[in-house]
Design a protein around this motif. Structure first.
Motif, PDB file in Angstrom:
ATOM      1  N   ALA A 181       0.879  -1.086   0.038  1.00  0.00           N
ATOM      2  CA  ALA A 181       0.036   0.074   0.047  1.00  0.00           C
ATOM      3  C   ALA A 181       0.805   1.384  -0.009  1.00  0.00           C
ATOM      4  O   ALA A 181       0.574   2.227  -0.707  1.00  0.00           O
ATOM      5  N   LEU A 197       2.417   1.581  -3.370  1.00  0.00           N
ATOM      6  CA  LEU A 197       1.644   2.049  -4.461  1.00  0.00           C
ATOM      7  C   LEU A 197       1.440   3.570  -4.299  1.00  0.00           C
ATOM      8  O   LEU A 197       1.335   4.520  -5.238  1.00  0.00           O
ATOM      9  N   ALA A 198       1.439   3.937  -2.965  1.00  0.00           N
ATOM     10  CA  ALA A 198       0.972   5.491  -2.679  1.00  0.00           C
ATOM     11  C   ALA A 198       2.432   6.147  -3.102  1.00  0.00           C
ATOM     12  O   ALA A 198       2.062   7.448  -3.566  1.00  0.00           O
ATOM     13  N   LEU A 203       4.343   5.422  -5.290  1.00  0.00           N
ATOM     14  CA  LEU A 203       4.383   5.466  -6.854  1.00  0.00           C
ATOM     15  C   LEU A 203       3.321   6.608  -7.577  1.00  0.00           C
ATOM     16  O   LEU A 203       3.626   7.488  -8.378  1.00  0.00           O
ATOM     17  N   PHE A 204       2.198   6.461  -6.920  1.00  0.00           N
ATOM     18  CA  PHE A 204       0.944   7.615  -7.346  1.00  0.00           C
ATOM     19  C   PHE A 204       1.748   8.960  -7.073  1.00  0.00           C
ATOM     20  O   PHE A 204       1.398   9.701  -7.827  1.00  0.00           O
ATOM     21  N   SER A 205       2.504   9.086  -5.924  1.00  0.00           N
ATOM     22  CA  SER A 205       2.670  10.184  -5.263  1.00  0.00           C
ATOM     23  C   SER A 205       3.663  11.011  -6.507  1.00  0.00           C
ATOM     24  O   SER A 205       3.635  12.322  -6.492  1.00  0.00           O
ATOM     25  N   LEU A 255       3.307  10.917  -9.381  1.00  0.00           N
ATOM     26  CA  LEU A 255       2.630  11.774 -10.452  1.00  0.00           C
ATOM     27  C   LEU A 255       1.607  12.730  -9.984  1.00  0.00           C
ATOM     28  O   LEU A 255       0.707  13.400 -10.617  1.00  0.00           O
ATOM     29  N   SER A 256       1.694  13.072  -8.670  1.00  0.00           N
ATOM     30  CA  SER A 256       0.652  13.904  -7.795  1.00  0.00           C
ATOM     31  C   SER A 256       0.902  15.468  -7.921  1.00  0.00           C
ATOM     32  O   SER A 256       0.313  16.207  -7.134  1.00  0.00           O
ATOM     33  N   MET A 299      -3.250   6.303 -19.091  1.00  0.00           N
ATOM     34  CA  MET A 299      -4.531   6.009 -18.621  1.00  0.00           C
ATOM     35  C   MET A 299      -5.027   7.139 -17.563  1.00  0.00           C
ATOM     36  O   MET A 299      -6.152   7.217 -17.798  1.00  0.00           O
ATOM     37  N   ALA A 305      -2.537  15.529 -11.990  1.00  0.00           N
ATOM     38  CA  ALA A 305      -2.071  15.469 -10.615  1.00  0.00           C
ATOM     39  C   ALA A 305      -2.939  15.217  -9.505  1.00  0.00           C
ATOM     40  O   ALA A 305      -2.820  14.445  -8.602  1.00  0.00           O
ATOM     41  N   LEU A 327      -5.893  13.600 -10.069  1.00  0.00           N
ATOM     42  CA  LEU A 327      -6.136  12.307 -10.174  1.00  0.00           C
ATOM     43  C   LEU A 327      -5.339  11.349  -9.421  1.00  0.00           C
ATOM     44  O   LEU A 327      -5.716  10.461  -8.498  1.00  0.00           O
ATOM     45  N   PHE A 328      -4.011  11.555  -9.595  1.00  0.00           N
ATOM     46  CA  PHE A 328      -2.960  10.500  -9.080  1.00  0.00           C
ATOM     47  C   PHE A 328      -3.019  10.956  -7.459  1.00  0.00           C
ATOM     48  O   PHE A 328      -2.460   9.977  -6.757  1.00  0.00           O
ATOM     49  N   SER A 329      -3.053  12.244  -7.216  1.00  0.00           N
ATOM     50  CA  SER A 329      -3.044  12.447  -5.771  1.00  0.00           C
ATOM     51  C   SER A 329      -4.281  11.855  -4.914  1.00  0.00           C
ATOM     52  O   SER A 329      -3.957  11.358  -3.639  1.00  0.00           O
ATOM     53  N   LEU A 377      -4.567   8.773  -5.020  1.00  0.00           N
ATOM     54  CA  LEU A 377      -3.922   7.257  -4.881  1.00  0.00           C
ATOM     55  C   LEU A 377      -2.891   7.684  -4.257  1.00  0.00           C
ATOM     56  O   LEU A 377      -1.885   6.525  -4.004  1.00  0.00           O
ATOM     57  N   SER A 378      -2.408   8.680  -3.671  1.00  0.00           N
ATOM     58  CA  SER A 378      -0.942   8.921  -3.204  1.00  0.00           C
ATOM     59  C   SER A 378      -0.972   8.771  -1.658  1.00  0.00           C
ATOM     60  O   SER A 378      -0.081   9.250  -1.072  1.00  0.00           O
ATOM     61  N   ASP A 379      -1.945   8.299  -1.159  1.00  0.00           N
ATOM     62  CA  ASP A 379      -1.782   8.017   0.220  1.00  0.00           C
ATOM     63  C   ASP A 379      -2.249   6.474   0.473  1.00  0.00           C
ATOM     64  O   ASP A 379      -3.293   5.971   0.028  1.00  0.00           O
ATOM     65  N   ALA A 380      -1.496   5.978   1.442  1.00  0.00           N
ATOM     66  CA  ALA A 380      -1.563   4.416   1.579  1.00  0.00           C
ATOM     67  C   ALA A 380      -2.832   4.187   2.178  1.00  0.00           C
ATOM     68  O   ALA A 380      -3.591   3.128   1.927  1.00  0.00           O
ATOM     69  N   VAL A 417      -5.307   4.026  -0.758  1.00  0.00           N
ATOM     70  CA  VAL A 417      -4.841   3.001  -1.567  1.00  0.00           C
ATOM     71  C   VAL A 417      -5.550   1.719  -0.929  1.00  0.00           C
ATOM     72  O   VAL A 417      -6.140   0.829  -1.583  1.00  0.00           O
ATOM     73  N   ARG A 418      -5.400   1.469   0.341  1.00  0.00           N
ATOM     74  CA  ARG A 418      -6.166   0.354   1.103  1.00  0.00           C
ATOM     75  C   ARG A 418      -7.485   0.307   1.078  1.00  0.00           C
ATOM     76  O   ARG A 418      -8.238  -0.565   1.235  1.00  0.00           O
ATOM     77  N   ALA A 463      -8.299  -0.740  -2.289  1.00  0.00           N
ATOM     78  CA  ALA A 463      -8.173  -2.565  -2.233  1.00  0.00           C
ATOM     79  C   ALA A 463      -9.302  -2.834  -1.793  1.00  0.00           C
ATOM     80  O   ALA A 463      -9.735  -4.098  -2.234  1.00  0.00           O
ATOM     81  N   LEU A 514      -6.273   1.733 -12.996  1.00  0.00           N
ATOM     82  CA  LEU A 514      -5.124   2.304 -12.455  1.00  0.00           C
ATOM     83  C   LEU A 514      -4.441   1.602 -11.223  1.00  0.00           C
ATOM     84  O   LEU A 514      -3.383   1.568 -11.324  1.00  0.00           O
ATOM     85  N   TYR A 515      -5.369   1.112 -10.502  1.00  0.00           N
ATOM     86  CA  TYR A 515      -4.807   0.547  -9.414  1.00  0.00           C
ATOM     87  C   TYR A 515      -3.903  -0.790  -9.610  1.00  0.00           C
ATOM     88  O   TYR A 515      -2.898  -0.834  -9.490  1.00  0.00           O
ATOM     89  N   GLY A 525      -0.794   0.244 -11.399  1.00  0.00           N
ATOM     90  CA  GLY A 525       0.354   0.416 -10.359  1.00  0.00           C
ATOM     91  C   GLY A 525       0.925  -0.424  -9.388  1.00  0.00           C
ATOM     92  O   GLY A 525       2.044  -0.806  -9.444  1.00  0.00           O
ATOM     93  N   LEU A 526       0.021  -1.633  -9.234  1.00  0.00           N
ATOM     94  CA  LEU A 526       0.423  -2.612  -8.412  1.00  0.00           C
ATOM     95  C   LEU A 526       1.539  -3.410  -9.403  1.00  0.00           C
ATOM     96  O   LEU A 526       2.433  -4.090  -8.797  1.00  0.00           O
TER      97      LEU A 526
END
Lengths: 96, 96
Positions: free
Chosen positions: A8, A11-12, A14-16, A18-19, A88, B12, B14-16, B18-21, B24-25, B28, B85-86, B89-90
């Motif tokens: 997790a 992944l965070a 990774l996306f950071s 691009l954030s 994407m 930015a 959009l990716f933000s 997913l930029s936190d654990a 992301v969880r 998931a 996206l998820y 990234g994974l």
DNA sequence: TGAATATCTGAGCAAGTGTTCATATATTAC
DNA sequence: GTAATATATGAACACTTGCTCAGATATTCA
């Protein structure tokens, strides 16, 4: 979907990468091929210092790779995963 | 690759998302189907308040959608772009 | 060698983020 | 109506982030 805490976080991170709009714009420019720090700074209308700081982060995340030629340093995307993620995301933004 | 400043900002943002654990969880867990705030909080070992705050952000980004049933609110992923996206990234994290 | 050029780096700071805590709102059961 | 439950919200605070500025490092050229 099982997901470990470690993944997790990865992944965070990774996306950071691009954030931030500045980094997204750097990636967008590098999609067309390698570019030096000064050229990036000019195109982005940012100081070379700011660009260099961002490039360091992208380098640490293995998003970009550096090649030194004389006193210039040319950056390019490290692999095509980055491009896939970028495209994407763009797709989602444009007709999401 | 031409990219307007507006789209850079949108990407930015959009990716933000997913930029936190924690987020992301949450994503998931929601990949397996809808879940209430309390259940999410328990699985994630977070307070319901913290989860609720994060869900608000994800809702505003149109990453998740809420359905109210009695006094519970069930959240689910809004579309399959998020899942794509998820997973991409994974993939990058696992064998990048 | 010294000056000029290209990039990198560290400190400092304003702005942003994620959490906790207290409280508010909404719904159900009595 | 009141009490209990489920979620949402706002303020406060610690922590992070991205920039600027000054200076360091590296390379080329005279």
């Amino acid at each position: 979907m099982k997901l470990t805490e470690l993944k997790a976080i990865q992944l965070a991170e990774l996306f950071s990468a691009l954030s931030d709009a500045s980094r997204v714009r750097i990636i967008a420019l590098l999609l067309d091929g390698e570019m030096g720090v000064g050229a990036l700074a000019e195109k982005l209308n940012m100081t070379e210092s700011a660009v260099s700081h961002q490039l360091r982060g992208l380098r640490q995340m293995r998003f970009v790779r550096a090649r030194k030629d004389g006193r210039q340093v040319f950056y390019r995307l490290d692999d095509d995963h980055v491009e896939k993620l970028y495209r994407m995301g763009l797709e989602h933004v444009e007709h999401g």
